[in-house]
Scaffold this motif. Structure first.
Motif, PDB file in Angstrom:
ATOM      1  N   ILE A  38       0.829  -1.206   0.000  1.00  0.00           N
ATOM      2  CA  ILE A  38       0.000   0.000   0.000  1.00  0.00           C
ATOM      3  C   ILE A  38       0.867   1.262   0.000  1.00  0.00           C
ATOM      4  O   ILE A  38       1.800   1.378   0.782  1.00  0.00           O
ATOM      5  CB  ILE A  38      -0.930   0.015   1.240  1.00  0.00           C
ATOM      6  CG1 ILE A  38      -1.940  -1.130   1.174  1.00  0.00           C
ATOM      7  CG2 ILE A  38      -1.641   1.363   1.377  1.00  0.00           C
ATOM      8  CD1 ILE A  38      -2.992  -1.012   0.100  1.00  0.00           C
ATOM      9  N   VAL A  39       0.558   2.146  -0.906  1.00  0.00           N
ATOM     10  CA  VAL A  39       1.238   3.429  -0.917  1.00  0.00           C
ATOM     11  C   VAL A  39       0.194   4.533  -0.775  1.00  0.00           C
ATOM     12  O   VAL A  39      -0.951   4.375  -1.168  1.00  0.00           O
ATOM     13  CB  VAL A  39       2.045   3.652  -2.219  1.00  0.00           C
ATOM     14  CG1 VAL A  39       3.256   2.752  -2.250  1.00  0.00           C
ATOM     15  CG2 VAL A  39       1.191   3.429  -3.453  1.00  0.00           C
ATOM     16  N   LYS A  40       0.645   5.619  -0.191  1.00  0.00           N
ATOM     17  CA  LYS A  40      -0.259   6.762  -0.066  1.00  0.00           C
ATOM     18  C   LYS A  40      -0.012   7.694  -1.242  1.00  0.00           C
ATOM     19  O   LYS A  40       1.111   7.940  -1.626  1.00  0.00           O
ATOM     20  CB  LYS A  40      -0.005   7.486   1.255  1.00  0.00           C
ATOM     21  CG  LYS A  40      -0.506   6.705   2.437  1.00  0.00           C
ATOM     22  CD  LYS A  40      -0.540   7.576   3.676  1.00  0.00           C
ATOM     23  CE  LYS A  40      -1.358   6.959   4.787  1.00  0.00           C
ATOM     24  NZ  LYS A  40      -0.761   5.753   5.356  1.00  0.00           N
ATOM     25  N   LYS A  41      -1.101   8.150  -1.776  1.00  0.00           N
ATOM     26  CA  LYS A  41      -0.976   9.018  -2.941  1.00  0.00           C
ATOM     27  C   LYS A  41      -1.744  10.290  -2.717  1.00  0.00           C
ATOM     28  O   LYS A  41      -2.856  10.269  -2.191  1.00  0.00           O
ATOM     29  CB  LYS A  41      -1.561   8.305  -4.177  1.00  0.00           C
ATOM     30  CG  LYS A  41      -0.547   7.497  -4.934  1.00  0.00           C
ATOM     31  CD  LYS A  41      -0.984   7.341  -6.375  1.00  0.00           C
ATOM     32  CE  LYS A  41       0.172   6.798  -7.207  1.00  0.00           C
ATOM     33  NZ  LYS A  41      -0.270   6.314  -8.509  1.00  0.00           N
ATOM     34  N   GLY A  74      -7.029  14.888  -1.584  1.00  0.00           N
ATOM     35  CA  GLY A  74      -6.600  14.356  -0.308  1.00  0.00           C
ATOM     36  C   GLY A  74      -5.620  13.228  -0.500  1.00  0.00           C
ATOM     37  O   GLY A  74      -4.960  13.129  -1.531  1.00  0.00           O
ATOM     38  N   ILE A  75      -5.538  12.380   0.518  1.00  0.00           N
ATOM     39  CA  ILE A  75      -4.593  11.277   0.440  1.00  0.00           C
ATOM     40  C   ILE A  75      -5.366   9.973   0.253  1.00  0.00           C
ATOM     41  O   ILE A  75      -6.269   9.661   1.018  1.00  0.00           O
ATOM     42  CB  ILE A  75      -3.711  11.225   1.700  1.00  0.00           C
ATOM     43  CG1 ILE A  75      -2.822  12.473   1.739  1.00  0.00           C
ATOM     44  CG2 ILE A  75      -2.854   9.969   1.707  1.00  0.00           C
ATOM     45  CD1 ILE A  75      -2.110  12.685   3.056  1.00  0.00           C
ATOM     46  N   GLU A 129      -2.796   0.258  -3.922  1.00  0.00           N
ATOM     47  CA  GLU A 129      -1.822  -0.812  -4.058  1.00  0.00           C
ATOM     48  C   GLU A 129      -0.789  -0.452  -5.120  1.00  0.00           C
ATOM     49  O   GLU A 129      -1.134   0.111  -6.143  1.00  0.00           O
ATOM     50  CB  GLU A 129      -2.511  -2.122  -4.475  1.00  0.00           C
ATOM     51  CG  GLU A 129      -3.288  -2.802  -3.363  1.00  0.00           C
ATOM     52  CD  GLU A 129      -4.741  -2.351  -3.294  1.00  0.00           C
ATOM     53  OE1 GLU A 129      -5.140  -1.480  -4.091  1.00  0.00           O
ATOM     54  OE2 GLU A 129      -5.468  -2.882  -2.436  1.00  0.00           O
ATOM     55  N   ALA A 130       0.466  -0.793  -4.839  1.00  0.00           N
ATOM     56  CA  ALA A 130       1.516  -0.607  -5.839  1.00  0.00           C
ATOM     57  C   ALA A 130       1.891  -1.983  -6.377  1.00  0.00           C
ATOM     58  O   ALA A 130       1.857  -2.969  -5.640  1.00  0.00           O
ATOM     59  CB  ALA A 130       2.724   0.062  -5.214  1.00  0.00           C
TER      60      ALA A 130
END
Ligand SMILES: [Zn+2]
Length: 107
Positions: free
Chosen positions: A43-46, A59-60, A64-65
Protein backbone atom coordinates in the motif's frame (compact mmCIF):
# COMPACT_ATOMS: atom_id res chain seq x y z
CA UNK A 1 10.86 -14.00 -19.96
CA UNK A 2 9.45 -16.40 -17.44
CA UNK A 3 5.92 -17.59 -17.96
CA UNK A 4 3.42 -15.87 -15.81
CA UNK A 5 1.51 -18.38 -13.78
CA UNK A 6 -0.39 -15.92 -11.71
CA UNK A 7 -3.80 -14.85 -12.84
CA UNK A 8 -6.41 -12.38 -11.77
CA UNK A 9 -8.46 -13.49 -8.76
CA UNK A 10 -5.75 -15.88 -7.61
CA UNK A 11 -4.84 -15.85 -3.94
CA UNK A 12 -1.15 -15.27 -3.45
CA UNK A 13 1.26 -14.99 -0.55
CA UNK A 14 4.04 -12.45 -0.55
CA UNK A 15 7.33 -14.27 0.01
CA UNK A 16 9.77 -11.39 -0.13
CA UNK A 17 9.94 -7.68 0.40
CA UNK A 18 8.27 -5.24 2.72
CA UNK A 19 4.96 -7.08 2.84
CA UNK A 20 6.40 -10.55 3.25
CA UNK A 21 3.84 -12.93 4.74
CA UNK A 22 0.82 -11.02 3.59
CA UNK A 23 -1.80 -12.74 1.56
CA UNK A 24 -4.24 -11.31 -0.90
CA UNK A 25 -6.25 -11.50 -4.04
CA UNK A 26 -4.63 -10.63 -7.34
CA UNK A 27 -6.26 -7.55 -8.78
CA UNK A 28 -4.18 -7.22 -11.89
CA UNK A 29 -1.37 -9.00 -13.68
CA UNK A 30 1.13 -7.03 -15.71
CA UNK A 31 3.08 -9.66 -17.63
CA UNK A 32 5.19 -7.19 -19.60
CA UNK A 33 6.44 -5.59 -16.40
CA UNK A 34 6.59 -8.90 -14.54
CA UNK A 35 4.42 -7.45 -11.82
CA UNK A 36 1.15 -8.02 -10.06
CA UNK A 37 -1.20 -5.90 -8.10
CA UNK A 38 -2.34 -7.63 -4.93
CA UNK A 39 -5.21 -6.43 -2.80
CA UNK A 40 -4.06 -4.79 0.47
CA UNK A 41 -0.42 -5.48 -0.32
CA UNK A 42 2.25 -2.87 -0.94
CA UNK A 43 0.00 0.00 0.00
CA UNK A 44 1.24 3.43 -0.92
CA UNK A 45 -0.26 6.76 -0.07
CA UNK A 46 -0.98 9.02 -2.94
CA UNK A 47 -1.85 12.62 -3.07
CA UNK A 48 -4.97 13.05 -5.11
CA UNK A 49 -5.84 16.32 -6.76
CA UNK A 50 -9.46 17.24 -6.61
CA UNK A 51 -11.25 16.80 -9.91
CA UNK A 52 -14.85 17.95 -9.57
CA UNK A 53 -15.74 16.73 -13.05
CA UNK A 54 -14.92 13.17 -12.07
CA UNK A 55 -16.35 13.61 -8.56
CA UNK A 56 -12.91 13.11 -7.07
CA UNK A 57 -12.22 14.81 -3.80
CA UNK A 58 -8.65 15.78 -3.13
CA UNK A 59 -6.60 14.36 -0.31
CA UNK A 60 -4.59 11.28 0.44
CA UNK A 61 -5.68 7.99 -1.04
CA UNK A 62 -4.29 4.57 -0.31
CA UNK A 63 -3.50 2.45 -3.27
CA UNK A 64 -1.82 -0.81 -4.06
CA UNK A 65 1.52 -0.61 -5.84
CA UNK A 66 2.61 -3.36 -8.23
CA UNK A 67 5.06 -5.92 -6.86
CA UNK A 68 7.32 -8.36 -8.68
CA UNK A 69 5.71 -11.64 -9.62
CA UNK A 70 8.79 -13.44 -8.31
CA UNK A 71 7.93 -12.09 -4.86
CA UNK A 72 4.60 -13.87 -4.67
CA UNK A 73 3.59 -17.48 -4.55
CA UNK A 74 0.26 -18.99 -5.40
CA UNK A 75 -1.69 -20.27 -2.41
CA UNK A 76 -3.25 -23.73 -2.44
CA UNK A 77 -6.40 -24.01 -0.31
CA UNK A 78 -5.07 -27.03 1.55
CA UNK A 79 -1.28 -26.62 1.49
CA UNK A 80 -0.72 -22.88 1.66
CA UNK A 81 1.85 -21.24 -0.59
CA UNK A 82 3.11 -23.77 -3.08
CA UNK A 83 4.87 -24.23 -6.32
CA UNK A 84 2.73 -25.32 -9.16
CA UNK A 85 2.98 -27.60 -12.09
CA UNK A 86 1.05 -27.87 -15.26
CA UNK A 87 -1.02 -30.84 -16.16
CA UNK A 88 -3.19 -31.78 -19.05
CA UNK A 89 -6.76 -32.53 -18.13
CA UNK A 90 -8.33 -33.65 -21.35
CA UNK A 91 -7.68 -30.87 -23.78
CA UNK A 92 -7.09 -28.31 -21.11
CA UNK A 93 -3.83 -27.36 -19.50
CA UNK A 94 -4.43 -26.65 -15.85
CA UNK A 95 -2.29 -25.45 -12.99
CA UNK A 96 -2.03 -27.92 -10.17
CA UNK A 97 -0.50 -27.75 -6.70
CA UNK A 98 2.92 -29.41 -6.73
CA UNK A 99 2.24 -30.87 -3.29
CA UNK A 100 -1.30 -32.24 -3.24
CA UNK A 101 -2.06 -32.33 -6.96
CA UNK A 102 -5.27 -30.34 -6.63
CA UNK A 103 -6.08 -28.04 -9.46
CA UNK A 104 -5.58 -24.40 -8.62
CA UNK A 105 -7.59 -23.07 -11.49
CA UNK A 106 -11.00 -21.75 -10.75
CA UNK A 107 -13.55 -23.47 -12.92
ZN1 LIG B 1 -2.05 -28.32 -2.38
Amino acid sequence: MATVDIRREDTVRVIAGRDKGKQGRVLRVMPAAGKVLVEHVSIVKKNVRPNPQKQIKGGIAEQEAPIAISNVQLVCNTCGPVRLRHELRGEKKVRVCARCGMTLDKE
